[in-house]
Design an enzyme around this catalytic site. Structure first.
Site, PDB file in Angstrom:
ATOM      1  CG  HIS A  13     -24.930  39.343 -21.215  1.00 56.99           C
ATOM      2  ND1 HIS A  13     -26.080  40.270 -21.653  1.00 56.99           N
ATOM      3  CD2 HIS A  13     -25.796  38.617 -20.381  1.00 56.99           C
ATOM      4  CE1 HIS A  13     -26.882  40.320 -20.662  1.00 56.99           C
ATOM      5  NE2 HIS A  13     -26.772  38.928 -19.999  1.00 56.99           N
ATOM      6  CG  HIS A  15     -26.063  35.841 -16.176  1.00 55.93           C
ATOM      7  ND1 HIS A  15     -26.236  36.738 -15.102  1.00 55.93           N
ATOM      8  CD2 HIS A  15     -26.787  35.920 -17.301  1.00 55.93           C
ATOM      9  CE1 HIS A  15     -26.511  37.688 -15.964  1.00 55.93           C
ATOM     10  NE2 HIS A  15     -26.855  37.433 -16.996  1.00 55.93           N
ATOM     11  CG  HIS A 193     -28.477  42.537 -17.301  1.00 61.02           C
ATOM     12  ND1 HIS A 193     -27.174  42.219 -16.932  1.00 61.02           N
ATOM     13  CD2 HIS A 193     -29.001  41.272 -17.635  1.00 61.02           C
ATOM     14  CE1 HIS A 193     -26.774  40.904 -16.955  1.00 61.02           C
ATOM     15  NE2 HIS A 193     -27.990  40.496 -17.478  1.00 61.02           N
ATOM     16  CD  GLU A 196     -33.270  40.768 -19.717  1.00 60.48           C
ATOM     17  OE1 GLU A 196     -33.030  41.366 -18.651  1.00 60.48           O
ATOM     18  OE2 GLU A 196     -33.355  39.447 -20.131  1.00 60.48           O
ATOM     19  CG  ASP A 274     -28.962  36.180 -20.708  1.00 60.23           C
ATOM     20  OD1 ASP A 274     -28.295  36.527 -19.695  1.00 60.23           O
ATOM     21  OD2 ASP A 274     -30.146  36.689 -20.835  1.00 60.23           O
ATOM     22  CG  ASP A 275     -29.278  33.250 -17.827  1.00 64.15           C
ATOM     23  OD1 ASP A 275     -28.692  33.086 -17.124  1.00 64.15           O
ATOM     24  OD2 ASP A 275     -29.889  34.243 -18.342  1.00 64.15           O
TER      25      ASP A 275
END
Ligand code: ADE
Ligand code: ZN
Length: 333
Positions: A13, A15, A193, A196, A274-275
């Site tokens: 996961h 991005h 997703h 969340e 994630d980011d």
């Protein structure tokens, strides 16, 4: 104690647009003659104070204005792979958001060619196997997702699956049932997703309507005991992103994060970034953060790394190779 960076792991996961570091944002903006809303790197970093998912997404999409060319996508991806290698990543399944680029006038080919120019070098140059997962922006209409899917079908050999991201509340998985039906018929695996910021009901929808192989985040599943039982029985993988959850205020503090309770409930959890350019750390940093805050044991960390491979979309032979690497590390300590 195991050094989380030494632990072979898969990242499931991340991005690619969320790996866009402030210095690189300014570098690309300058060479592409793009004017940013911030005068310098320090001012941009000052703005990285998020109150919820939307407040982050506003900045995340704004930064993409600096990306214009195939070369940009290639360099962005190479920079991620370099960092991932230093974090012990052996396999990465990478999300990308084509709609966020198409709406800025870039072509699907610019995005794909740039990503692919980096990913085809990944195994030989970084020792990292990779897969690409194309995400639909759930706050855009179903028609836009369907058009994007049609653009992706000729690239099916380079895209293993489709996912669903962006603003979750008010955009349930059911909105994309027809798109996901068509994607599965075209041979794509599916993830989404869910849970969340959105309720546990969205996790049920992702499973029942979108037929996902994994749930991204899924932390709010813990509010629904029947869902926890189902996820545990079916061993549905959850791609948990602890630093993201703290920075986006899904949980107040890392000490309150449900990861350990999720593992104790028998859920197949993985830890991911994630980011990472926005949330203060890459994947091994996420392992370190939960290790400290939740008092995870070395066995817990090894379990998370094993789960990352068993939950991945790689072939069984490669999976066995990576699991043997973990066995080797465990035997040496
Ligand atoms: N896009 C990038 N990061 C995301 C996240 N954490 N949730 C939803 N959409 C995203
Ligand atoms: Zn995400």
């Amino acid at each position: 104690m195991i050094d989380p960076r030494a632990l072979p792991k898969a990242e499931l996961h991340v991005h690619i647009e969320g790996t866009f570091e402030p210095a690189q944002i300014f570098q690309f903006a300058q060479r592409n003659n793009v004017q940013l809303a911030y005068p310098n790197v320090a001012a941009l970093e000052q703005a990285y104070k998020f109150t919820d998912l939307q407040s982050f997404l506003d900045l995340y999409y704004a930064a993409l204005a600096a990306i214009r060319t195939e070369r940009d996508f290639e360099e962005l991806t190479i920079a991620y792979l370099q960092r991932a290698q230093a974090q012990g990543v052996r396999h990465a399944e990478i999300f990308f958001d084509p709609q966020a680029h198409l709406e800025r006038g870039l072509s699907f080919e610019t995005v794909m060619n740039g990503l692919w120019a980096a990913l085809r070098r990944s195994r030989s140059e970084f020792g990292i196997t990779t897969a690409l997962i194309m995400c639909f922006l759930r706050d855009q209409p179903e028609t836009s997702a369907m058009e994007t899917l049609e653009l992706a079908i000729p690239h099916r050999d380079k895209i293993i699956g489709v996912g669903l991201d962006s603003a979750e509340l008010g955009n349930p998985p059911s909105k994309f049932q027809r798109v996901f039906d068509r994607a599965r018929a075209a041979g794509f695996l599916t993830v989404a997703h869910a849970g969340e910021e959105g309720p546990s009901e969205y996790v049920w929808e992702a499973l029942n309507l979108l037929k996902v192989s994994r749930v991204d985040h899924g932390v709010r599943s813990m509010e629904d005991p029947k869902l926890v039982t189902h996820l545990a029985q079916m061993q549905i993988p959850l791609t948990v992103c602890p630093l993201s959850n703290v920075r986006l205020r899904v949980v107040d503090r890392m000490q309150d994060h449900p990861l350990k309770r999720m593992m104790d409930a028998g859920l197949r959890c993985t830890v991911n970034s994630d980011d990472p350019a926005y949330f203060g750390g890459y994947v091994a940093d996420n392992y370190s953060a939960v290790h400290e805050a939740l008092e995870l044991t070395d066995d817990d960390l090894v379990q998370l790394a094993r789960n990352s491979f068993t939950s991945s979309f790689i072939d069984d032979d490669t999976k066995q190779l990576y699991m043997a690497e973990i066995d080797g590390l465990v035997a040496a300590i």
